[in-house]
Design a protein around this motif. Structure first.
Motif, PDB file in Angstrom:
ATOM      1  N   LEU A 188      64.600   7.371  50.403  1.00  0.00           N
ATOM      2  CA  LEU A 188      64.094   7.945  52.105  1.00  0.00           C
ATOM      3  C   LEU A 188      63.979   9.513  51.482  1.00  0.00           C
ATOM      4  O   LEU A 188      63.037   9.562  52.676  1.00  0.00           O
ATOM      5  CB  LEU A 188      64.926   7.345  52.866  1.00  0.00           C
ATOM      6  N   VAL A 189      65.294   9.988  50.922  1.00  0.00           N
ATOM      7  CA  VAL A 189      65.470  11.483  50.591  1.00  0.00           C
ATOM      8  C   VAL A 189      64.100  12.012  50.589  1.00  0.00           C
ATOM      9  O   VAL A 189      62.957  12.530  50.474  1.00  0.00           O
ATOM     10  CB  VAL A 189      66.221  12.151  50.016  1.00  0.00           C
ATOM     11  N   VAL A 190      63.478  11.295  49.442  1.00  0.00           N
ATOM     12  CA  VAL A 190      62.342  11.614  48.074  1.00  0.00           C
ATOM     13  C   VAL A 190      61.208  11.107  49.059  1.00  0.00           C
ATOM     14  O   VAL A 190      60.348  12.589  49.045  1.00  0.00           O
ATOM     15  CB  VAL A 190      62.233  11.303  46.833  1.00  0.00           C
ATOM     16  N   ILE A 191      61.233  10.436  49.963  1.00  0.00           N
ATOM     17  CA  ILE A 191      59.722   9.803  50.811  1.00  0.00           C
ATOM     18  C   ILE A 191      59.591  10.793  51.839  1.00  0.00           C
ATOM     19  O   ILE A 191      58.183  11.949  52.170  1.00  0.00           O
ATOM     20  CB  ILE A 191      59.777   8.535  51.229  1.00  0.00           C
ATOM     21  N   LEU A 192      60.657  11.336  52.213  1.00  0.00           N
ATOM     22  CA  LEU A 192      60.787  12.136  53.577  1.00  0.00           C
ATOM     23  C   LEU A 192      60.059  13.652  52.911  1.00  0.00           C
ATOM     24  O   LEU A 192      59.419  14.518  53.823  1.00  0.00           O
ATOM     25  CB  LEU A 192      62.041  11.889  54.098  1.00  0.00           C
ATOM     26  N   PHE A 193      60.793  14.257  52.009  1.00  0.00           N
ATOM     27  CA  PHE A 193      60.564  15.242  51.550  1.00  0.00           C
ATOM     28  C   PHE A 193      58.909  14.951  50.900  1.00  0.00           C
ATOM     29  O   PHE A 193      58.349  16.459  50.871  1.00  0.00           O
ATOM     30  CB  PHE A 193      61.548  15.595  50.093  1.00  0.00           C
ATOM     31  N   ALA A 194      58.205  13.910  50.685  1.00  0.00           N
ATOM     32  CA  ALA A 194      57.044  14.204  50.197  1.00  0.00           C
ATOM     33  C   ALA A 194      56.438  14.040  51.119  1.00  0.00           C
ATOM     34  O   ALA A 194      55.337  14.915  50.786  1.00  0.00           O
ATOM     35  CB  ALA A 194      56.896  12.911  49.062  1.00  0.00           C
ATOM     36  N   VAL A 195      56.443  13.603  52.009  1.00  0.00           N
ATOM     37  CA  VAL A 195      56.115  13.590  53.458  1.00  0.00           C
ATOM     38  C   VAL A 195      55.682  15.050  54.130  1.00  0.00           C
ATOM     39  O   VAL A 195      54.806  15.329  54.731  1.00  0.00           O
ATOM     40  CB  VAL A 195      56.191  12.493  54.563  1.00  0.00           C
ATOM     41  N   ASP A 196      56.650  15.937  54.192  1.00  0.00           N
ATOM     42  CA  ASP A 196      57.205  16.384  54.574  1.00  0.00           C
ATOM     43  C   ASP A 196      56.033  17.491  53.899  1.00  0.00           C
ATOM     44  O   ASP A 196      55.848  18.550  54.861  1.00  0.00           O
ATOM     45  CB  ASP A 196      58.439  17.190  55.036  1.00  0.00           C
ATOM     46  N   THR A 197      56.180  17.604  52.786  1.00  0.00           N
ATOM     47  CA  THR A 197      55.436  18.906  51.554  1.00  0.00           C
ATOM     48  C   THR A 197      53.849  17.906  52.224  1.00  0.00           C
ATOM     49  O   THR A 197      53.033  19.318  51.946  1.00  0.00           O
ATOM     50  CB  THR A 197      55.932  17.866  50.559  1.00  0.00           C
ATOM     51  N   ALA A 198      53.598  17.001  52.797  1.00  0.00           N
ATOM     52  CA  ALA A 198      52.168  16.575  52.395  1.00  0.00           C
ATOM     53  C   ALA A 198      51.759  17.821  53.669  1.00  0.00           C
ATOM     54  O   ALA A 198      50.736  17.644  53.680  1.00  0.00           O
ATOM     55  CB  ALA A 198      51.939  15.227  52.394  1.00  0.00           C
TER      56      ALA A 198
END
Length: 262
Positions: free
Chosen positions: A216-226
């Motif tokens: 989830l941390v990785v996904i949230l980081f990726a979504v935030d970056t996108a």
């Protein structure tokens, strides 16, 4: 911050920093104190070496040594205690630059005739336990008996170490030894040995959280970056459209007014 190991994605490394299976920082980031010989119980006059290292190779760093909460002047990876005295007893920790401080290692310097020493006092199932019935100044010991929970385990006329391979929880208990030193019967200190089951993630009903939270941390980081990249692109597009409209307003021909009626 420690260097990211080769082959480990940066985002995954960040997730491991924030979360580990036990909810604490990943152990790979901690310094560690090693004892040689491994006995935590020693006599006055004995010699022991403490080495500061990590799970990765960082022994060439100059560590910080801490004894009972006080920083020592020693900065070598190996701390030698020669001719130990009671003042050397206590809690030892070390810290290598870029790594967290180590878990404490307790050293007990005692005065007695006989001392039971163990390779470890807390173990996992499957490991090996070594016990030593050690005499003061290495005097000869005869008729040695090892005990567990007041039940004799092994008898030696001459002193020998014993080993228990592939320990289980049943090997947990209170250990001590008896023997004759200078023809007089002596009894050692008592050590509590604890054997724990190796933690298996699949046996825990919460094991999936150990993988879900970092994911989830990785996904949230990726979504935030996108989202950040998308917002920047939209902002750039709006600025470009605004400049284009402004330029067209000054370059496009102005409509001529209709001629007045006759």
């Amino acid at each position: 911050m420690p260097t990211i190991p080769m082959g480990v994605p940066a985002l995954l490394w960040i997730a491991l920093l924030l979360f580990s299976p036990d909810g604490m920082s990943a152990v790979i980031w901690k310094s560690k104190v090693f004892l040689n010989p491994p006995w935590r119980e020693i006599f006055r006059g004995d010699t022991v070496s403490l080495t500061c290292g990590t799970n990765s190779s960082s022994e060439d760093e100059s560590p910080v040594w801490i004894h009972n909460g006080t920083r020592l002047a020693e900065s070598n990876p190996r701390l030698d205690i020669v001719n130990a005295d009671r003042q050397n007893s206590g809690e030892y920790q070390c810290r290598i630059k870029g790594y967290a401080v180590s878990e404490p290692v307790y050293l007990n310097v005692t005065s007695d005739w006989l001392l039971l020493q163990a390779s470890a006092e807390v173990m996992l199932e499957g490991e090996s336990l070594f016990l030593r019935c050690h005499s003061w100044r290495n005097l000869n010991v005869f008729k040695v008996i090892y005990y567990k929970d007041n039940t004799s385990l092994k008898y030696w006329y001459e002193n020998h170490n014993i080993s228990i391979t592939n320990v289980t929880e049943e090997d947990s208990g209170i250990y001590y030894c008896e023997g004759r030193v200078q023809k007089l019967p002596r009894t050692s200190n008592k050590l509590r040995i604890t054997v724990k089951k190796e933690y298996i993630y699949t046996q825990s009903k919460y094991f999936w959280l150990q993988f879900l939270i970092p994911l989830l941390v990785v996904i949230l980081f990726a979504v935030d970056t996108a989202l950040l990249i998308s917002t920047q692109k939209q902002f750039t597009l709006l600025l470009k459209m605004k400049r284009t409209r402004k330029r067209n307003r000054f370059t496009d021909p102005q409509p001529k007014p209709d001629p007045p009626g006759n």
